[in-house]
Design an enzyme around this catalytic site. Structure first.
Site, short mmCIF file in Angstrom:
data_model
loop_
_atom_site.label_atom_id
_atom_site.label_comp_id
_atom_site.label_asym_id
_atom_site.label_seq_id
_atom_site.Cartn_x
_atom_site.Cartn_y
_atom_site.Cartn_z
N LYS A 1 13.33 -3.15 -11.88
CA LYS A 1 14.00 -2.63 -10.12
C LYS A 1 14.60 -3.32 -10.28
CE LYS A 1 10.40 -3.88 -6.85
NZ LYS A 1 9.92 -3.28 -5.58
N SER B 1 3.99 -1.88 -12.03
CA SER B 1 2.82 -1.69 -10.85
C SER B 1 2.04 -1.62 -11.43
CB SER B 1 4.17 -1.02 -10.24
OG SER B 1 2.84 -1.66 -8.46
N HIS B 2 1.41 -0.82 -11.08
CA HIS B 2 0.05 -0.50 -11.72
C HIS B 2 -0.31 0.75 -12.33
CE1 HIS B 2 1.74 2.82 -8.67
NE2 HIS B 2 1.29 3.53 -9.54
N ARG C 1 11.50 4.02 -13.82
CA ARG C 1 9.76 3.85 -14.33
C ARG C 1 9.53 4.77 -15.77
NH1 ARG C 1 5.07 2.92 -10.36
NH2 ARG C 1 6.55 0.63 -8.64
N ASP D 1 1.76 -6.61 -6.17
CA ASP D 1 2.42 -6.47 -4.62
C ASP D 1 1.40 -5.97 -3.67
OD1 ASP D 1 3.06 -4.47 -5.93
OD2 ASP D 1 4.97 -4.32 -5.11
N ARG D 2 0.34 -5.13 -4.55
CA ARG D 2 -0.75 -4.53 -3.54
C ARG D 2 -2.27 -4.78 -3.45
NH1 ARG D 2 -1.19 2.09 -5.75
NH2 ARG D 2 1.10 2.15 -6.06
N ASP E 1 -1.94 -5.42 -8.11
CA ASP E 1 -1.97 -5.10 -9.17
C ASP E 1 -0.92 -5.20 -10.03
OD1 ASP E 1 0.10 -4.80 -7.30
OD2 ASP E 1 1.11 -3.32 -7.71
N LYS F 1 5.65 -5.80 -0.53
CA LYS F 1 4.29 -5.66 -0.18
C LYS F 1 4.38 -6.81 -0.43
CE LYS F 1 2.92 -1.86 -2.97
NZ LYS F 1 4.28 -0.78 -3.45
N THR G 1 7.17 6.64 2.18
CA THR G 1 6.58 6.03 1.76
C THR G 1 8.37 5.03 0.37
OG1 THR G 1 4.88 7.88 1.38
CG2 THR G 1 5.86 6.62 -0.72
N ASP H 1 2.22 -5.93 -10.46
CA ASP H 1 3.02 -6.43 -10.80
C ASP H 1 2.20 -7.78 -8.94
OD1 ASP H 1 3.35 -3.94 -8.98
OD2 ASP H 1 4.99 -4.73 -8.37
N GLU I 1 1.46 -0.10 3.47
CA GLU I 1 0.99 1.84 3.24
C GLU I 1 -0.31 2.07 2.99
OE1 GLU I 1 4.62 2.77 0.54
OE2 GLU I 1 4.37 1.54 -0.03
N GLU I 2 -0.43 3.04 3.03
CA GLU I 2 -1.85 3.59 2.48
C GLU I 2 -2.24 3.25 0.76
OE1 GLU I 2 -2.31 6.52 0.11
OE2 GLU I 2 -0.49 6.03 0.78
N SER I 3 -1.37 2.91 0.48
CA SER I 3 -1.35 2.46 -1.34
C SER I 3 -2.04 1.40 -1.52
CB SER I 3 -0.19 3.23 -1.44
OG SER I 3 0.82 2.30 -1.64
N ARG J 1 -0.26 14.60 -4.04
CA ARG J 1 -0.72 13.42 -3.98
C ARG J 1 -1.72 14.51 -1.95
NH1 ARG J 1 -0.51 8.93 -6.88
NH2 ARG J 1 0.88 7.92 -6.72
N THR K 1 10.89 5.97 -6.76
CA THR K 1 9.77 5.24 -5.45
C THR K 1 10.17 3.33 -5.15
OG1 THR K 1 8.20 6.98 -5.11
CG2 THR K 1 8.16 5.55 -3.73
#
Ligand code: VG1
Ligand code: CO
Length: 544
Positions: free
Chosen positions: A126, A113-114, A22, A282-283, A278, A377, A345, A280, A364-366, A497, A18
């Site tokens: 990335k 990320s997270h 990773r 972005d959240r 998070d 983001k 997503t 990196d 996004e919902e995340s 999920r 995504t």
């Protein structure tokens, strides 16, 4: 500068998910594993010679090592300018901004990320393109194909670059600049938000806040923006020092992982506003005094109020959400009479819509949202957006959320994650579910009548490209939905999920726990996919 061609052997598992590649750190530590991937990226690019490249990461274990490798391969491949974050730190949105601001041909972001960090944990990489956007699928597919056959990479020979000092260095025709990680990004934020207003309400104590950097990359950004620029009291930013293992936790801004913050915000001494980001950066997690804002609601509320923010006073040209994100923003778009796009997503799918000026805001919902100011983001942006909104409206987070529900109704929403499932079992569960889809339409399940059941296939409205199998969705006649996806960011087994939502305008249901309001749909979700039955698990690992 001496350049060596190093022979290498391909690996067969370098397919990006995504959000980039990773894997466990141990996997990246295999001989030439990272080198192959970087060289494969250059092999798939054309006009990078003589251009600038941005390099930075979230500070996790292996970040510094990876940066030195990338510097030497980039130099050998003909880059002429390298912009590197001080201490190797750059948040994901900051990289996106730097690429755009300095017209670099791209950037490498070192982050998982997270996901947790440390020698036995996760690492990731990335590549973002010249627009600042994560590489689109056509490019990541090409990079993967190249990794399957790669047999050499190029490496320049010079001493490791000192990334602990902000400085500029010339090596033959190459310029290496170690830059302050925060300055450019903070400047961009002042162009969007009302910093004078924020400084005023923070210093006159009508707005108190706590930000949890989770020992990840936003620490230095948040310290500078909240405490130095906006004069929040020292200590308003907690867990501000980036650590290679994030202090042992998952740098994932939700109520389960951001425990210290959550405990404070649901206590009698809670400040007006609480937030976290998070690994990196972005959240975002948005909390008010004893209030939790779901990411889907947050996105809808931002869209509905965007004109109150200086950067968006002219209004929005359109909005977008990922398919599993709740339909709350659709209602706002309809009200504003602007288009609302539904994408798969992953942030990379918003890039074309932003570039083509079809949308201004997306999410996004995340726990991810952002706008056309970058092509990623952006956690701190969302947090500043909320602070600006609170200050402008002079209302609490709880009041703003309730006001929104009264006007638009509430999309009750929850996501259930089953982590580290056996890969074969998860694939079987998913395939069985897929096989059932054709039989569901028109059937009544305890009062819920299926109106539509399919697998989401996306056609990009800008370049016409197709992305298949982006999640299973079951829609009911009352607008409720159950969505299933297998994660593309995990490094162990498979993560299932399940996303559940239902709409209500009944104000007596506004304060009910979503797990209770959604119970009949949650039971149906299990009836369709049988994850608990087949695994013996009693509960999801994470509920958000
Ligand atoms: C998850 C989220 C997705 C997000 C992605 C990257 O992907 O669901 O919405 O874009 O992480 O976020 P998946 O495939 O595991 O569901 V981040 O903050 O890791 O760059
Ligand atoms: Co992230």
């Amino acid at each position: 500068m001496q350049i060596t061609t190093v022979s290498s052997r391909p690996y067969n598992d370098q397919k990006p998910g995504t959000s980039g590649l990773r894997k466990k750190v141990k996997c990246f530590q295999q001989p030439n594993y990272l080198e192959n991937y970087i060289q494969a990226t250059f092999d798939c690019m054309t006009d990078y010679k003589g251009q600038a490249l941005v390099i930075g990461g979230d500070g996790r274990f292996y970040n510094r090592h990876a940066i030195q490798i990338i510097i030497k391969i980039a130099a050998a491949n003909g880059c002429r300018q390298l912009l590197i974050g001080h201490q190797g730190l750059l948040s994901t949105p900051a990289v996106s901004h730097l690429i755009r601001k300095y017209q670099a041909f791209g950037g490498f972001i070192l982050s998982a990320s997270h996901n947790p960090g440390g020698p036995d944990k996760d690492f990731g990489i990335k590549f973002n393109i010249a627009s600042g956007s994560a590489a689109p699928e056509q490019l990541t597919d090409a990079i993967f194909a190249r990794t399957l056959e790669i047999n050499r990479y190029y490496r320049a020979t010079f001493d490791d670059i000192d990334i602990n000092t902000i400085h500029r260095l010339e090596i033959d025709t190459l310029t290496v600049s170690v830059i302050d990680s925060v300055t450019d990004y903070a400047q961009l934020m002042t162009e969007i938000f009302d910093f004078d207003l924020l400084r005023k309400v923070i210093t006159n104590k009508s707005l108190s806040l706590c930000f949890d950097a989770m020992h990840a990359v936003t620490g230095p950004y948040a310290k500078h923006i909240f405490e130095t620029m906006l004069s929040a009291p020292p200590g308003s930013v907690i867990n501000a020092t980036p650590l290679e293992d994030f202090g042992g936790g998952h740098p994932d801004p939700n109520l389960t992982q951001a425990q210290t913050l959550a405990a404070l915000m649901f206590s009698p001494s809670a400040p007006d506003f609480g937030a976290a980001s998070d690994g990196d950066g972005d959240r975002n997690l948005i909390l008010g005094n004893n209030t939790y804002v779901t990411p889907s609601d947050s996105l809808a509320i931002m869209a509905a109020n965007a004109q109150l923010i200086p950067g968006y006073h002219q209004g929005l040209c359109g909005v977008a959400r990922s398919m599993p994100t709740s339909q709350a923003i659709d209602r706002v778009a309809q009200y504003l009479n602007i288009p609302c796009f539904e994408t798969p997503t992953g942030w990379k799918f918003f890039g074309n819509l932003l570039d083509a000026k079809k949308i201004t805001l997306c999410g996004e919902e995340s726990f991810g949202s952002s706008s056309n100011h970058v092509r990623e983001k952006d956690g701190l942006w969302a947090i500043l957006f909320w602070l600006n909104l609170i200050a402008q409206k002079n209302k609490s987070v709880k009041e703003i959320v309730h006001e929104h529900w009264l006007k638009f109704g509430r999309d009750i929403y929850s996501r259930h994650d089953y982590e580290a499932l056996d890969l074969t079992l998860a694939t079987t569960l998913f395939n069985q579910l897929r096989d059932k889809l054709a039989t569901l339409s028109g059937k009544n399940f305890n009062g819920y009548v299926v109106s539509h059941a399919d697998e989401f296939n996306y056609q990009d409205p800008v370049d016409g490209s197709h992305s298949k199998n982006q999640g299973i969705r079951i829609r009911f006649t009352d607008g409720s939905r159950i969505v299933y996806r297998l994660s593309g960011t995990d490094t162990v087994g498979a993560t299932l999920r399940i996303y559940i939502e239902r709409f209500t305008q009944d104000t007596t249901q506004f304060d009910t726990d979503p797990q209770i309001s959604l119970a009949p749909l949650i039971a149906l979700a299990e009836q369709f996919c049988e994850v608990k039955k087949k695994t013996g698990l009693k509960e999801p690992d994470v509920i958000t």
